[in-house]
Design an enzyme around this catalytic site. Structure first.
Site, PDB file in Angstrom:
ATOM      1  N   ARG A  13       0.805  -1.221   0.000  1.00 26.86           N
ATOM      2  CA  ARG A  13       0.000   0.000   0.000  1.00 26.86           C
ATOM      3  C   ARG A  13       0.833   1.264   0.000  1.00 26.86           C
ATOM      4  O   ARG A  13       0.628   2.156  -0.826  1.00 26.86           O
ATOM      5  CB  ARG A  13      -0.886   0.055   1.257  1.00 26.86           C
ATOM      6  CG  ARG A  13      -2.223  -0.618   1.136  1.00 26.86           C
ATOM      7  CD  ARG A  13      -2.657  -1.077   2.527  1.00 26.86           C
ATOM      8  NE  ARG A  13      -1.689  -2.067   2.973  1.00 26.86           N
ATOM      9  CZ  ARG A  13      -1.791  -3.359   2.684  1.00 26.86           C
ATOM     10  NH1 ARG A  13      -2.843  -3.806   2.080  1.00 26.86           N
ATOM     11  NH2 ARG A  13      -0.859  -4.210   3.047  1.00 26.86           N
ATOM     12  N   THR A  14       1.734   1.391   0.954  1.00 25.65           N
ATOM     13  CA  THR A  14       2.430   2.678   1.128  1.00 25.65           C
ATOM     14  C   THR A  14       3.266   3.012  -0.102  1.00 25.65           C
ATOM     15  O   THR A  14       3.234   4.128  -0.608  1.00 25.65           O
ATOM     16  CB  THR A  14       3.301   2.630   2.401  1.00 25.65           C
ATOM     17  OG1 THR A  14       2.469   2.225   3.489  1.00 25.65           O
ATOM     18  CG2 THR A  14       3.895   3.981   2.709  1.00 25.65           C
ATOM     19  N   LYS A  50      25.233  -5.107  -2.073  1.00 24.51           N
ATOM     20  CA  LYS A  50      26.703  -5.150  -2.210  1.00 24.51           C
ATOM     21  C   LYS A  50      27.385  -4.460  -1.035  1.00 24.51           C
ATOM     22  O   LYS A  50      28.583  -4.240  -1.041  1.00 24.51           O
ATOM     23  CB  LYS A  50      27.120  -4.457  -3.513  1.00 24.51           C
ATOM     24  CG  LYS A  50      26.570  -5.094  -4.776  1.00 24.51           C
ATOM     25  CD  LYS A  50      27.099  -4.344  -5.996  1.00 24.51           C
ATOM     26  CE  LYS A  50      26.472  -4.854  -7.274  1.00 24.51           C
ATOM     27  NZ  LYS A  50      26.785  -3.984  -8.426  1.00 24.51           N
ATOM     28  N   ARG A  58      11.453   4.036   3.728  1.00 21.61           N
ATOM     29  CA  ARG A  58      10.974   3.068   4.732  1.00 21.61           C
ATOM     30  C   ARG A  58      12.195   2.260   5.153  1.00 21.61           C
ATOM     31  O   ARG A  58      12.958   1.782   4.296  1.00 21.61           O
ATOM     32  CB  ARG A  58       9.903   2.147   4.158  1.00 21.61           C
ATOM     33  CG  ARG A  58       9.628   0.970   5.086  1.00 21.61           C
ATOM     34  CD  ARG A  58       8.401   0.211   4.718  1.00 21.61           C
ATOM     35  NE  ARG A  58       7.190   0.966   5.024  1.00 21.61           N
ATOM     36  CZ  ARG A  58       5.961   0.456   4.991  1.00 21.61           C
ATOM     37  NH1 ARG A  58       5.785  -0.807   4.666  1.00 21.61           N
ATOM     38  NH2 ARG A  58       4.918   1.194   5.276  1.00 21.61           N
ATOM     39  N   HIS A  98       4.963   6.247  11.627  1.00 21.53           N
ATOM     40  CA  HIS A  98       4.483   6.071  10.258  1.00 21.53           C
ATOM     41  C   HIS A  98       3.515   7.247  10.021  1.00 21.53           C
ATOM     42  O   HIS A  98       2.284   7.084  10.039  1.00 21.53           O
ATOM     43  CB  HIS A  98       3.770   4.723  10.148  1.00 21.53           C
ATOM     44  CG  HIS A  98       3.479   4.268   8.747  1.00 21.53           C
ATOM     45  ND1 HIS A  98       3.580   5.096   7.634  1.00 21.53           N
ATOM     46  CD2 HIS A  98       3.082   3.050   8.270  1.00 21.53           C
ATOM     47  CE1 HIS A  98       3.256   4.407   6.547  1.00 21.53           C
ATOM     48  NE2 HIS A  98       2.953   3.169   6.905  1.00 21.53           N
TER      49      HIS A  98
END
Ligand code: ASP
Length: 309
Positions: free
Chosen positions: A58-59, A86, A108, A136
């Site tokens: 969703r986000t 890496k 995020r 959030h």
């Protein structure tokens, strides 16, 4: 009125008129998504980077659509296919992205504080799309937007947040925002998932779900954040569902027009029954509103004012 900070890192400390500005601006953007041509030129020429170090449906999609509907160029970076594998550091990755002249970085990250760390080191606007179990902010804004849209106010509402409070960034951001906007917040969950000292956030603590939802205007269910839990916080999924799952009988104990919410992804039959999720909730309205709210956030952080939205 404009937004004072270049970034959106959390709801903690945000003034009521600033929250209101985000919500009012989102309301003006909501109809763009209803149109045949879902696009306005507001952020034409701006570049937005979605930098996600954790899973998201969703986000990430919502930020991408929001940016595209504002005509920005949006690039998604999934760390599993980037140079992070890496061994590149977060700061190096972000600095390299910024060197390509982007305007907004949406991040995020599993570590609480990662967005703040970047915000002090980058010129781009940084938007927190969820950091560990810290905050959030856009989820809380879209939740408050949905409550205000459906119930007409935030002030004076009783909101019961139920589930894994300790590991939930959604709970934390909502508590800050709802308290600032004058709502009464109850938190409920097993003692093993209740952070000590949570009363200091101005909430009422419940361990019994039937009491927590009694008379509530909003019930917000949370997923067990198994990815952030240490083992042994509850005996089993069936016991959890019995004590802390939302079913029809519990909905009936709340206020008559109670709003049932969930930030998703939900685990059907664990924290919420399918019956309640599918026929008595506003979960998909929350998702719809998320796009408008994220459009408002990007617009305001880019220096926009409400009158221009
Ligand atoms: N999607 C929300 C978050 O990222 C809630 C959840 O994952 O349970 O915090």
């Amino acid at each position: 009125m404009t937004i004072s900070s270049k970034d959106l890192l959390g709801i903690k400390g945000m003034a009521a008129d600033e929250i209101k500005l985000f919500l009012d601006t989102a309301a003006t953007f909501k109809d763009v998504s209803e149109r045949d041509i879902k696009k306005v030129p507001t952020l034409r020429g701006k570049t937005v980077i979605n930098l996600f170090y954790e899973a998201s449906t969703r986000t990430r999609t919502s930020f991408e659509l929001a940016g595209k509907r504002l005509s920005a160029d949006v690039i998604n970076i999934s760390t599993s296919t980037s140079s992070v594998v890496k061994g590149e550091t977060l700061l190096d990755t972000a600095r390299n992205i910024e060197a390509m002249k982007c305007n907004i970085i949406i991040i995020r990250h599993p570590c609480s504080g990662a967005p703040e760390f970047l915000s002090t080191r980058l010129k781009s606007a940084v938007i927190n799309a969820g950091d560990g179990f810290h905050e959030h902010p856009t989820q809380a804004l879209l939740d408050m937007f949905t409550m205000r849209e459906k119930l007409g106010r935030l002030d004076g509402l009783t909101v019961a947040i139920v589930g894994d409070i300790a590991h939930s960034r959604v709970a934390r951001s909502n508590i800050y925002g709802l308290r600032t906007m004058g709502a009464k917040v109850r938190v409920c969950g097993p003692a093993t998932m209740m952070p000590s000292g949570i009363e200091n956030m101005g909430v009422e603590v419940y361990y019994n779900m039937d009491s927590a939802v009694e008379g509530a205007d909003v019930i917000m269910m949370l997923r067990l954040q198994v990815e952030r839990q240490t083992a042994g916080l509850f005996p089993g999924v069936r016991e959890y569902a019995r004590f802390y799952g939302l079913n029809r009988a519990r909905v009936n104990c709340a206020a008559k027009n109670v709003l049932v919410m969930h930030p998703g992804p939900m685990n059907r039959g664990v924290e919420i029954s399918s019956d309640v999720a599918d026929s008595a909730s506003v979960i998909l309205d929350q998702v719809t509103n998320g796009v408008a709210v994220r459009m408002a956030v990007m617009f305001l952080l880019s220096g926009g004012t409400k009158g221009e939205a």
